[in-house]
Design a protein around this motif. Structure first.
Motif, PDB file in Angstrom:
ATOM      1  N   SER A  59      -6.065   5.226  -2.538  1.00 40.15           N
ATOM      2  CA  SER A  59      -4.883   5.979  -2.961  1.00 40.15           C
ATOM      3  C   SER A  59      -4.686   5.950  -4.467  1.00 40.15           C
ATOM      4  O   SER A  59      -4.334   6.968  -5.077  1.00 40.15           O
ATOM      5  CB  SER A  59      -3.652   5.431  -2.251  1.00 40.15           C
ATOM      6  N   VAL A  60      -4.922   4.784  -5.089  1.00 41.61           N
ATOM      7  CA  VAL A  60      -4.669   4.659  -6.535  1.00 41.61           C
ATOM      8  C   VAL A  60      -5.924   4.887  -7.364  1.00 41.61           C
ATOM      9  O   VAL A  60      -5.887   4.808  -8.580  1.00 41.61           O
ATOM     10  CB  VAL A  60      -4.058   3.280  -6.866  1.00 41.61           C
ATOM     11  N   THR A 103      -5.288   1.331  -0.054  1.00 42.56           N
ATOM     12  CA  THR A 103      -4.542   1.283  -1.321  1.00 42.56           C
ATOM     13  C   THR A 103      -5.483   1.569  -2.485  1.00 42.56           C
ATOM     14  O   THR A 103      -5.133   2.310  -3.411  1.00 42.56           O
ATOM     15  CB  THR A 103      -3.869  -0.088  -1.501  1.00 42.56           C
ATOM     16  N   GLY A 163       0.823  -1.204   0.000  1.00 42.46           N
ATOM     17  CA  GLY A 163       0.000   0.000   0.000  1.00 42.46           C
ATOM     18  C   GLY A 163       0.853   1.248   0.000  1.00 42.46           C
ATOM     19  O   GLY A 163       0.521   2.246  -0.648  1.00 42.46           O
ATOM     20  N   LYS A 164       1.983   1.216   0.715  1.00 40.61           N
ATOM     21  CA  LYS A 164       2.892   2.372   0.739  1.00 40.61           C
ATOM     22  C   LYS A 164       3.445   2.671  -0.650  1.00 40.61           C
ATOM     23  O   LYS A 164       3.770   3.801  -0.980  1.00 40.61           O
ATOM     24  CB  LYS A 164       4.053   2.104   1.704  1.00 40.61           C
ATOM     25  N   ASP A 170       1.708   2.102  -3.310  1.00 43.28           N
ATOM     26  CA  ASP A 170       0.538   2.223  -4.182  1.00 43.28           C
ATOM     27  C   ASP A 170       0.492   1.088  -5.208  1.00 43.28           C
ATOM     28  O   ASP A 170       0.036   1.270  -6.348  1.00 43.28           O
ATOM     29  CB  ASP A 170       0.520   3.581  -4.902  1.00 43.28           C
ATOM     30  N   ASN A 171       0.987  -0.082  -4.791  1.00 44.82           N
ATOM     31  CA  ASN A 171       1.030  -1.235  -5.685  1.00 44.82           C
ATOM     32  C   ASN A 171      -0.203  -2.102  -5.423  1.00 44.82           C
ATOM     33  O   ASN A 171      -0.171  -3.048  -4.628  1.00 44.82           O
ATOM     34  CB  ASN A 171       2.317  -2.036  -5.457  1.00 44.82           C
ATOM     35  N   LEU A 172      -1.285  -1.768  -6.096  1.00 48.58           N
ATOM     36  CA  LEU A 172      -2.536  -2.485  -5.872  1.00 48.58           C
ATOM     37  C   LEU A 172      -2.443  -3.921  -6.374  1.00 48.58           C
ATOM     38  O   LEU A 172      -3.042  -4.830  -5.791  1.00 48.58           O
ATOM     39  CB  LEU A 172      -3.688  -1.746  -6.564  1.00 48.58           C
TER      40      LEU A 172
END
Length: 989
Positions: free
Chosen positions: A427-428, A424, A391-392, A394-396
């Protein structure tokens, strides 16, 4: 005695068994046991009980059981003896089995029996139902108030979480001893009733009961848990008074207390004076130092601990790893990782979690994943850490893979699993994936969990699905400030300011105390609708709530005052912020720009650059917008250069602002270049370019771009249609424009707004179809506003249609009787129609009503200075040269066909009596000054606050031809590009 034939009696054998007990001779005991049986004394209770004592003492438990089983009459005392004996040997199972046999034989238990059995229950970990059954027997046999029984019973109830039952037993005690108080106080402390434990300790102290070190340890731990540090310090004084200051576990509790305060001076003082330090002592201080971020001190103490030959436990190492994670100290963390491997702690679940947390916080996700693969992945906490890790980034994709693997392995997600992946998704911008996770939340029964719901509300609110977020909030049984704040913030972020404030009020009415985010969101909503007084009230509430120095609230206040045009107050709040961030500067810049103080906004942007602060894309967007609003093309281009240098030229929002900037500054080619060079476009990009074309009179280009927009699949919105309808109006594309208007509702489902109806009225009336425009207005499904009537009246002035013009003016004066533009338009219409009496009456009406005409003003920038001119202006320092050159320009223009049109202002009599130079319009003066002052290669850029009149428009065309200069004029309606005697509007404006 035996040699003389004297027979020993029971008393003799009792003495002999005592001798065996003293000598510890099991062999002699067994010989005596044999003689006792041989002589027939096996049924003597005294001897049997003594044999039980000796066998217990000598460790022959089989002998104990044999004696007890052979006893013909087992009294309650016999049962107590054997049950107590097995209890002393910590053989809880045997105790409970014996008690069951005792009950089956209908032997009435004594206090001693019940006391032993209850202690056995504690050691064996039996179910609470069994304890309650024993309690019922205790009451039945008449021992409800015995301390021997009640004290262990209190402990058992407390251990099983039945604190109310424990308290009831405690309160029923007539004679409470120190053990009773200790049991109840520790029970409260262990079950999270720290305040009750402290109050009970005070009662104990008042009752004069001497506190044991264990009581001090329990109460001090309670003070630490609920942060009653002042009470803890008072207890420290009592520790000294009662001589418990040297007890290791009391000192450990004091070290923990002072470490959490944090008061490391006192913590280290207690620690240093301890005569006997154990692992807990070191762990307490190391954990405290680590949690407060003092990783160096914690590591130094860790080294000392190892020197003292004390083995750090997993909690110690985990605390140190957490400290390294918090400070980003990857190198020290890696050293600790090596120690973990050497000490054999790698498989400990706490250490595994701390190691993962270390590498995740230090952004070494690769190592974190490698560690994760070596762990016992049945632990859901470790999976959650990996979800946070990706999540940090932003890798969904990886987050979703981790989540799917959890499901495949049959791991049940907990309340922390879903928030990690949902954040996440937020964020994305992956709302579709978030909605899928939401269905899993419902299936696994977490749809009512407050923590999960707060993250769901935040996700839906940030993505604009506020109705869904609202529904989730209403399903919560618990009043949660985070959930309410997330919804309020969502409303504010999507410009639904009234809804944000409505929900903020409802939250307070429900008794939910707002946090700093709630207050800042509410103040931001006040800024959005410029509700200054309400914003001040909320500011006062935040101050009372203890958020006087909160950064987010400070930033919101800066934005509030700036957007409300309160420059001094905005500066004051800005200066109050100690740690200004980019949001602080952005609030000031964007606020000033939006409230019309664009020069101030540009000054703040310059200060920010001089302070060498890193602007964000939002900063650049606001600065470019400010430059656009004052048409400061020079400064705007400088900002554009900085944008390229800082690498923000590919940002969509910044590029959109640049398109609007260049369009508003008259450089449509630069706007077009920026638009075509954008790597990615959104609806704002297309709208900005279509509107730009429209403002510059490039109607066909605007229409073509609109068609291309639809071809690429970008959906037009309200703003798009305002731009394309205006474009059609400016070039007379009546049929096409009406077709676009009809397609709004039919093809795109967009309900026309007053601005769209005004565009259609302008489209029809500008083309000369005034009666048709009037009919269109009368048949509109909405009530026409002032803009619509003003548009019609303006067209009537151009086309000299007095009848329709008077009809429009009548409605317009009813709506805006104080607006000078209505009287001016009506007066000009009468003037061009030659109705001088009506014109004079209109002017007299204007004077009688105290309405003053807004003076026409034009301005031009020359050598970094802005020069403003008014009609007949002679205040400029170069006024004589300007009028002299203007006369020359008029002469040259007249020679090639220019004829002055003065009928919009004067009648025949006035023309003969008045000095014509006093009616020279401001744009003529500004253009003349520009021709005098600017190099021949530089285009003349002039701005005017009113619409260019017909005479000035004609004059500028001739001047552009005789001077061979490009002249760009931006009036209140559009741009006119004059070059070679031709205007871009083709005389259709």
């Amino acid at each position: 005695m035996e040699h003389r034939g004297i027979c020993a009696n029971c008393q003799t054998y009792t003495w002999l068994l005592d001798l065996c007990l003293n000598t510890g001779s099991l062999v002699e005991c067994k010989k005596l046991h044999g003689k006792i049986l041989k002589l027939g004394f096996g049924n003597e209770s005294v001897l049997c009980n003594k044999l039980v004592d000796v066998y217990f003492a000598l460790g022959d438990l089989d002998g104990v059981v044999k004696v007890f089983e052979d006893m013909p009459n087992r009294s309650a005392r016999s049962w107590d003896k054997i049950i107590s004996g097995f209890m002393e040997k910590k053989m809880s199972n045997r105790v409970l089995d014996l008690f069951s046999c005792m009950v089956e034989e209908n032997v009435s238990p004594t206090e001693i029996t019940f006391g032993s059995v209850l202690r056995a229950c504690s050691g064996h970990g039996v179910g609470i139902r069994y304890v309650e059954q024993i309690h019922a027997r205790i009451i039945f046999h008449g021992f409800p108030f015995s301390p021997i029984i009640s004290n262990p019973l209190i402990g058992l109830y407390a251990k099983n979480g039945l604190i109310l039952s424990a308290r009831k037993v405690f309160d029923n005690l007539c004679m409470k001893d120190s053990v009773s108080w200790v049991a109840m106080i520790s029970g409260f402390s262990q079950n999270g009733y720290e305040e009750e434990a402290i109050h009970l300790f005070c009662e104990m102290h008042i009752a004069g009961i001497f506190p044991t070190p264990y009581v001090f340890s329990s109460v001090l731990s309670g003070c630490t848990k609920i942060k009653l540090f002042d009470v803890g310090e008072q207890l420290h004084a009592l520790v000294f008074k009662y001589g418990s200051s040297l007890e290791t576990y009391v000192c450990n509790a004091l070290v923990t207390l002072y470490s959490r305060m944090p008061n490391f001076v006192s913590a280290e003082k207690v620690f240093s004076k301890m005569q006997s330090k154990d692992e807990v002592s070191f762990n307490s201080l190391i954990s405290g130092l680590a949690q407060q971020g003092f990783s160096d001190g914690a590591l130094e103490l860790f080294t000392k601990m190892k020197r003292d030959y004390l083995k750090p436990d997993c909690v110690t190492v985990a605390s140190l790893l957490s400290a390294c994670a918090s400070n980003g100290a990857l190198c020290k963390g890696e050293q600790l990782h090596s120690y973990v491997i050497k000490a054999g702690m790698s498989s400990d679940i706490i250490v595994e979690g701390a190691l993962l947390d270390l590498y995740v916080n230090c952004s070494d996700i690769k190592t974190a994943h490698e560690i994760f693969l070596t762990t016992k992945t049945e632990n859901v906490v470790l999976w959650n850490v990996m979800l946070v890790a990706y999540g940090k980034l932003d890798n969904l994709r990886e987050s979703f893979i981790i989540y799917r693997q959890m499901q495949i392995k049959g791991l049940i997600p907990n309340q922390f699993t879903y928030p990690s992946i949902l954040r996440t998704c937020t964020s994305v911008g992956a709302l579709d994936v978030g909605e899928q996770i939401h269905t899993q939340v419902i299936k696994t029964g977490f749809q009512f969990n407050v923590y999960v719901c707060s993250v769901l509300i935040d996700m839906y609110a940030k993505h604009g699905k506020l109705d869904t977020a609202h529904v989730i909030l209403r399903t919560l049984a618990e009043e949660d400030v985070v959930s309410w704040t997330a919804l309020i913030s969502g409303y504010a972020q999507h410009n639904l300011f009234a809804e944000a404030l409505k929900h903020f009020k409802e939250m307070l009415d429900r008794g939910i105390q707002s946090d700093n985010i709630g207050f800042s969101s509410a103040i931001s909503a006040c800024a959005g609708i410029q509700a200054l007084n309400l914003g001040r009230q909320i500011h006062a509430q935040s101050y009372v709530s203890g958020y006087s120095e909160d950064l987010s609230i400070g930033n919101a206040l800066v934005s509030l005052y700036a957007r409300c045009g309160r420059i001094k107050e905005a500066y004051l709040e800005f200066e109050k912020i100690d740690a200004k961030d980019s949001i602080s500067w952005n609030g000031l810049i964007s606020g000033f720009a939006q409230s019309g103080y664009c020069e101030e906004a540009l000054m703040i942007f310059a200060q920010m650059n001089r302070a060498k602060l890193e602007p964000s894309f939002f900063t650049f967007g606001s600065a470019v917008s400010a430059a656009a609003n004052v048409a400061n093309i020079k400064q705007g281009k400088q900002i554009h250069a900085v944008i390229i240098k800082r690498g923000f030229d590919s940002d969509i929002e910044v590029s959109n602002a640049l398109i609007t900037f260049y369009a508003k500054c008259g450089s449509i080619e630069d706007a077009k270049k920026e638009f075509h060079e954008m790597p990615e476009k959104n609806d704002v990009s297309w709208n900005a370019m279509i509107t730009g074309y429209s403002q510059h009179g490039y109607g066909n280009e605007a229409v073509n771009l609109f068609e291309k927009m639809k071809q690429v699949g970008e959906m037009p919105n309200h703003i798009t249609f305002v731009g394309v309808l205006s474009a059609c109006s400016h070039v007379g594309l009546v049929t096409k424009g009406l077709g676009y208007f009809e397609s709004m509702s039919i093809d795109h489902g967009i309900v026309p707004k007053p601005s769209h109806y005004a565009c259609v009225v302008d489209l029809i009336s500008r083309a000369g179809f005034l009666s048709r425009a009037r009919k269109f207005i009368e048949e509109m499904p909405i009530e026409p506003d002032a803009m619509i009537w003003r548009t019609l009246l303006s067209a009537c002035t151009v086309h000299k249609n007095v009848e329709v013009g008077e009809f429009a003016a009548h409605h317009l004066l009813e709506l805006e009787s104080e607006d000078s533009a209505t009287y001016v338009l009506l007066s000009n219409m009468y003037a061009v129609a030659g109705k001088w009496d009506c014109r004079d009456q209109t002017r007299q009406m204007m004077r009688n009503r105290g309405v003053k005409k807004e003076p026409g003003c034009s301005w031009i920038e020359v050598k970094n200075s802005v020069h403003a001119f008014y009609v007949g202006d002679r205040l400029h320092t170069l006024a004589d040269k300007i009028y002299e050159f203007l006369a020359e320009l008029n002469k040259q223009a007249a020679e090639i066909g220019y004829v002055q049109d003065r009928y919009s202002l004067l009648n025949d009599v006035e023309q003969e009596q008045k000095d014509p130079t006093i009616y020279i319009h401001s744009e003529k003066l500004a253009i003349t000054f520009g021709l005098l002052s600017l190099p021949d290669t530089v285009p003349i850029h002039v701005m005017k606050n009113l619409r260019v009149c017909k005479d000035c428009h004609s004059w500028i065309k001739f001047v552009s031809k005789i001077s061979n200069r490009a002249i760009i004029v931006r009036d209140a309606y559009r741009f006119h590009h004059f070059e070679g005697g031709i205007c871009s509007c083709r005389d259709y404006w």
